[in-house]
Design an enzyme around this catalytic site. Structure first.
Site, PDB file in Angstrom:
ATOM      1  N   LYS A 110       0.813  -1.230   0.000  1.00 12.63           N
ATOM      2  CA  LYS A 110       0.000   0.000   0.000  1.00 12.63           C
ATOM      3  C   LYS A 110       0.841   1.272   0.000  1.00 12.63           C
ATOM      4  O   LYS A 110       0.342   2.367   0.251  1.00 12.63           O
ATOM      5  CB  LYS A 110      -0.988   0.047   1.190  1.00 12.63           C
ATOM      6  CG  LYS A 110      -1.891  -1.152   1.250  1.00 12.63           C
ATOM      7  CD  LYS A 110      -2.686  -1.311  -0.007  1.00 12.63           C
ATOM      8  CE  LYS A 110      -2.432  -2.609  -0.693  1.00 12.63           C
ATOM      9  NZ  LYS A 110      -2.926  -2.654  -2.067  1.00 12.63           N
TER      10      LYS A 110
ATOM     11  N   THR B 223       1.889  -0.417  -7.049  1.00 11.03           N
ATOM     12  CA  THR B 223       1.273  -0.563  -8.370  1.00 11.03           C
ATOM     13  C   THR B 223       1.700   0.586  -9.287  1.00 11.03           C
ATOM     14  O   THR B 223       2.020   0.379 -10.462  1.00 11.03           O
ATOM     15  CB  THR B 223      -0.271  -0.558  -8.227  1.00 11.03           C
ATOM     16  OG1 THR B 223      -0.624  -1.389  -7.119  1.00 11.03           O
ATOM     17  CG2 THR B 223      -0.953  -1.043  -9.478  1.00 11.03           C
TER      18      THR B 223
ATOM     19  N   HIS C 280       8.427  -6.917  -1.360  1.00 13.09           N
ATOM     20  CA  HIS C 280       8.127  -6.124  -0.158  1.00 13.09           C
ATOM     21  C   HIS C 280       9.161  -6.423   0.947  1.00 13.09           C
ATOM     22  O   HIS C 280       9.017  -5.957   2.071  1.00 13.09           O
ATOM     23  CB  HIS C 280       6.741  -6.478   0.395  1.00 13.09           C
ATOM     24  CG  HIS C 280       5.591  -6.002  -0.453  1.00 13.09           C
ATOM     25  ND1 HIS C 280       5.523  -4.742  -0.993  1.00 13.09           N
ATOM     26  CD2 HIS C 280       4.429  -6.619  -0.811  1.00 13.09           C
ATOM     27  CE1 HIS C 280       4.384  -4.610  -1.655  1.00 13.09           C
ATOM     28  NE2 HIS C 280       3.707  -5.731  -1.559  1.00 13.09           N
TER      29      HIS C 280
ATOM     30  N   SER D 265      -4.893   2.973   3.607  1.00 14.61           N
ATOM     31  CA  SER D 265      -5.004   2.245   2.345  1.00 14.61           C
ATOM     32  C   SER D 265      -5.051   0.742   2.630  1.00 14.61           C
ATOM     33  O   SER D 265      -5.846   0.002   2.040  1.00 14.61           O
ATOM     34  CB  SER D 265      -3.802   2.593   1.458  1.00 14.61           C
ATOM     35  OG  SER D 265      -3.910   1.978   0.214  1.00 14.61           O
TER      36      SER D 265
HETATM   37  P1  A3P Z   1      -5.228   4.530  -1.623  1.00 13.33           P
HETATM   38  O1  A3P Z   1      -5.808   3.293  -1.016  1.00 13.33           O
HETATM   39  O2  A3P Z   1      -4.795   5.531  -0.603  1.00 13.33           O
HETATM   40  O3  A3P Z   1      -6.083   5.138  -2.663  1.00 13.33           O
HETATM   41  P2  A3P Z   1      -0.059  -0.498  -3.556  1.00 13.33           P
HETATM   42  O4  A3P Z   1       0.065  -0.300  -5.014  1.00 13.33           O
HETATM   43  O5  A3P Z   1       1.270  -0.477  -2.847  1.00 13.33           O
HETATM   44  O6  A3P Z   1      -0.900  -1.652  -3.233  1.00 13.33           O
HETATM   45  O7  A3P Z   1      -0.781   0.805  -2.982  1.00 13.33           O
HETATM   46  C1  A3P Z   1      -2.102   1.074  -3.323  1.00 13.33           C
HETATM   47  C2  A3P Z   1      -2.310   2.557  -3.182  1.00 13.33           C
HETATM   48  O8  A3P Z   1      -1.739   3.232  -4.313  1.00 13.33           O
HETATM   49  C3  A3P Z   1      -3.792   2.916  -3.178  1.00 13.33           C
HETATM   50  O9  A3P Z   1      -3.882   4.101  -2.385  1.00 13.33           O
HETATM   51  C4  A3P Z   1      -4.034   3.192  -4.648  1.00 13.33           C
HETATM   52  O10 A3P Z   1      -5.171   3.980  -4.892  1.00 13.33           O
HETATM   53  C5  A3P Z   1      -2.766   3.907  -5.027  1.00 13.33           C
HETATM   54  N1  A3P Z   1      -2.469   3.801  -6.471  1.00 13.33           N
HETATM   55  C6  A3P Z   1      -2.621   2.718  -7.264  1.00 13.33           C
HETATM   56  N2  A3P Z   1      -2.276   3.016  -8.523  1.00 13.33           N
HETATM   57  C7  A3P Z   1      -1.919   4.328  -8.529  1.00 13.33           C
HETATM   58  C8  A3P Z   1      -1.490   5.222  -9.554  1.00 13.33           C
HETATM   59  N3  A3P Z   1      -1.388   4.836 -10.812  1.00 13.33           N
HETATM   60  N4  A3P Z   1      -1.221   6.488  -9.202  1.00 13.33           N
HETATM   61  C9  A3P Z   1      -1.330   6.906  -7.911  1.00 13.33           C
HETATM   62  N5  A3P Z   1      -1.741   6.106  -6.904  1.00 13.33           N
HETATM   63  C10 A3P Z   1      -2.030   4.831  -7.212  1.00 13.33           C
END
Ligand code: A3P
Length: 330
Positions: free
Chosen positions: A74, A78, A139, A171
């Site tokens: 989180k 991604t 991770h 998140s």
């Molecule tokens: P939120 O839940 O705060 O919206 P991870 O990719 O490490 O699992 O983290 C997920 C978080 O990154 C989520 O945050 C998600 O919305 C955000 N996220 C995913 N893709 C993104 C992108 N292309 N640009 C910005 N934030 C992104």
């Protein structure tokens, strides 16, 4: 609590006898949904996950050209996966942007996790099938990752993305509700928060994780890049150019003038990726619905979930843990 749906890495059905013996000697407990969790060399893992981490350490040997993208869950994984992939492979799709793999595949399927996917059920995944430069993700914190990367003939490039603990936590809360296919209640929210504050969270403690990569980036600037989610949102062009330079594929003047940086940012934007059919309805190879990886993507959403007291508590803990390191959160 009702039994919750668990992904494979949280289960304990893929653990060798040797690892079972190891686990019996480790500090152990249950996480906020009641799943066994074990502390190995200062970091918390679920049983199958620990097995996979040990296998990565033992069997993964990066090639010189490999790139490893690291993060906490989180923390912006991604997004960084999509950006690294788009930056590194940009020449291949310049003429035909409509066939760009990010339009038809989730970033997690283009940049596989070492421990959650590749080594999750194999000690010898076929890595040769991946194009070079291969981009892996993990991770695992840096000291644990070094057990694997020290086998390489030359250090490979490692890019880390860090996000403030409060937004990472919130998140994670939303993600876990969807991942476990249940509505977790307020007392579980508080348990999870308490776990974060104590460092008792998968891949945590949070501060040890960010510090491992922070220190690594100070010691070896050429091979470890420390990026921040908040800075990527605030000044995306600057950060993507920084990323490309670090990866030894800086944008040329012509590319900048022709809008290549902006195209990559647009392609990898939350709005674009989350609206794609593959990310709305697909399932990633690790068995998680693609849409779970996209939500708001904002800085400060924690204000909608944490009380001022909770925020102060966790801020003070992080500040204390990071004191003297030079790493500061606003
Ligand atoms: P939120 O839940 O705060 O919206 P991870 O990719 O490490 O699992 O983290 C997920 C978080 O990154 C989520 O945050 C998600 O919305 C955000 N996220 C995913 N893709 C993104 C992108 N292309 N640009 C910005 N934030 C992104």
């Amino acid at each position: 609590m009702e039994p919750v749906h668990l992904p494979n890495y949280m289960k304990d059905d893929h653990v060798s006898q040797e690892t079972k013996n190891l686990i019996s000697s480790l500090p152990s407990g249950k996480d906020f949904v009641g799943v066994d969790i074990h502390n190995y060399k200062g970091c918390w893992y679920y049983p199958n996950l620990l097995q996979a981490v040990l296998d990565v350490q033992k069997h993964f040997k990066p090639r010189d050209t490999d790139i490893i993208m690291a993060s906490l869950p989180k923390g912006g994984t991604t997004w960084l996966k999509s950006l690294v992939f788009a930056v590194v492979h940009r020449d291949e799709y310049r003429e035909n942007p409509q066939i760009h793999p990010l339009l038809s595949q989730n970033p997690h399927d283009l940049v596989p996790f070492l421990e959650v996917e590749l080594y999750a059920d194999s000690k010898a995944p076929d890595l040769a099938k991946f194009p070079s430069p291969m981009i892996f993700s993990t991770h695992i914190h840096l000291q644990a990752l070094r057990e694997a990367t020290k086998k390489a003939s030359r250090p490979c490039k490692i890019v880390y993305v860090c996000r403030g603990i409060k937004d990472t936590f919130v998140s994670g809360w939303h993600y876990r509700n969807k991942l476990h296919r249940t509505k977790l209640d307020q007392s579980t929210f508080e348990l999870m928060f308490d776990g974060y504050c104590k460092g008792y969270v998968v891949y945590g403690p949070y501060w040890e994780h960010v510090l491992s990569y922070w220190k690594g980036s100070l010691e070896d600037k050429e091979n470890v890049l420390f990026m921040r989610y908040e800075e990527m949102l605030e000044e995306p062009r600057v950060q993507v150019k920084r990323l490309a330079e670090f990866l030894n594929c800086p944008f040329t003047k012509e590319e900048e003038q022709s809008g290549s940086v902006d195209e990559i940012l647009k392609l990898c934007s939350l709005r674009n990726l989350s609206n794609l059919e593959v990310n709305q309805n697909g399932t990633t190879r690790i068995g998680v619905d693609s849409q779970l990886f996209f939500r708001k993507g904002e800085v400060g959403d924690w204000k909608n979930h944490l009380t001022p007291h909770m925020a102060k508590t966790v801020d003070e803990i992080v500040e204390c843990k990071l004191r003297g390191s030079g790493l500061i959160f606003q």
